[in-house]
Design an enzyme around this catalytic site. Sequence first.
Site, short mmCIF file in Angstrom:
data_model
loop_
_atom_site.label_atom_id
_atom_site.label_comp_id
_atom_site.label_asym_id
_atom_site.label_seq_id
_atom_site.Cartn_x
_atom_site.Cartn_y
_atom_site.Cartn_z
N ARG A 1 0.83 -1.22 0.00
CA ARG A 1 0.00 0.00 0.00
C ARG A 1 0.87 1.26 0.00
O ARG A 1 0.55 2.23 -0.68
CB ARG A 1 -0.89 0.04 1.25
CG ARG A 1 -1.95 -1.01 1.33
CD ARG A 1 -2.73 -0.83 2.62
NE ARG A 1 -3.57 0.33 2.52
CZ ARG A 1 -4.87 0.29 2.20
NH1 ARG A 1 -5.45 -0.86 1.98
NH2 ARG A 1 -5.57 1.38 2.10
N TYR B 1 0.10 -13.58 0.26
CA TYR B 1 0.63 -13.27 -1.07
C TYR B 1 1.88 -12.39 -0.98
O TYR B 1 2.10 -11.72 0.03
CB TYR B 1 -0.42 -12.64 -1.99
CG TYR B 1 -1.08 -11.36 -1.52
CD1 TYR B 1 -0.50 -10.12 -1.72
CD2 TYR B 1 -2.34 -11.39 -0.92
CE1 TYR B 1 -1.14 -8.95 -1.33
CE2 TYR B 1 -2.99 -10.22 -0.53
CZ TYR B 1 -2.39 -9.01 -0.73
OH TYR B 1 -3.01 -7.85 -0.35
#
Length: 394
Positions: free
Chosen positions: A104, A213
């Site tokens: 992010r 992930y």
Amino acid sequence: MKILIAGGGIGGLTAALALLAKGHEVLLFEQNADMGEVGAGLQLGPNALRVLFSLGLEEALTQVSFEPQGIELRDHASGRLLTQIPLGERARARYGLPYFHIHRADLHRLLREAVAARSPGTIRTEAKVNGLYQNAGSATLILEDGAVESGDLIVGADGIHSAVRTALFGAQKPIFKKMMAWRGLVPAERLKDAGLRPVVTSWLAPHAHAITYYVRGGELVNFVGVVERDTWVSEAWMEPGSREELRRDFGSWHPTLSTVAEAVEKPFRWALHARAPLASWSSGRVTLLGDACHPMLPFLAQGAAMAIEDACILTASLETAPVPDALARYEAVRKPRASKVQAQSEANAGLFHLAHPVMRRGVHFAMAAGSKLLPGFTASRYDWLMKYDATEAL
Ligand SMILES: Cc1cc2nc3c(=O)[nH]c(=O)nc-3n(C[C@H](O)[C@H](O)[C@H](O)COP(=O)(O)OP(=O)(O)OC[C@H]3O[C@@H](n4cnc5c(N)ncnc54)[C@H](O)[C@@H]3O)c2cc1C
């Protein structure tokens, strides 16, 4: 037009970039000082990348992302593969664009830099929005320090606790979903022997699930774990949790998953809440986008993608009509899609956390059989989501 944006998250920054590209004057007000993002991963499907690439971010995003080879759903204990959707080259062939995983903070930085490159004075930090007022000709933001700023349009991109939404429609009660989420990032080199595949894996358990992930080109592994709980923890993402409690929740899962959970040194946790859908997103010269108007459970990995699509379509709407007609157009295009994604995210909670043993066996059997017999069908069920082209939606 002079456009004021409240909130410098992914939605607000994408809106700023798209509006600047159309020649608008933009001022963005972010409450935080450092404009940092939390340390967590984000999946960006082709529908989100289509918008970001159209804003000139293709090369920069490709450099910092990880491209997974698929999405896999596995049983939390045995690790048995239940179903899969191929990504990598197959996603590029199917959607014309890749599917990326990103940190992010990396996406946030790229957006900030792109906004600053277009117009250096756009972003104002430590600028908390407290309220607003408007009349037929202008809209004015009121900041915490008492300063005011007027423009032609206010965009509330100030997230789930939106002050702009409260100013327009009153306070909205959060609905606790009786679920708590864990998050953490682990350097990938510490997980070399864990057996992680270059895919996004959803590990499904009764009353719980976890996602793993890679992000940042494969340097880091993102972990999110969701467990059902009656007790309330904070809705903020920054509440630290204990490693012992995390171990209690995930320590007995498949060795790959429990190894990742065990390697999380600083786990954070937060409570999952929903909000009832809003009847309207706009009033006069003020509108909302992203989590401010359609917060969703993170079970379809599309909240940020919806904010990115909103930003694109809001910008395009302003090309077609004056405010407030443009806002009506924006809402008419965005609301049905955002509501569908919200509903689908909520439905996934039921599917992921199936607890009744017979139901669970039946659904998992059907998933595995469907994936083997009709491999193209599983992927095609997400075409409505991934093939959507916000740059051409108006
Ligand atoms: C565990 C988890 C995993 C997720 N995974 C994915 C994923 O893989 N893919 C995906 O697409 N989405 C994902 N999401 C959803 C996504 O994170 C959100 O939908 C997205 O961040 C919303 O962006 P936003 O810009 O609308 O709001 P926010 O990111 O919340 O940004 C709002 C900004 O406004 C600022 N602000 C707030 N109030 C004020 C104020 N009064 N004045 C000034 N500034 C203010 C805040 O500081 C913040 O910077 C996930 C969410 C969770 C919880």
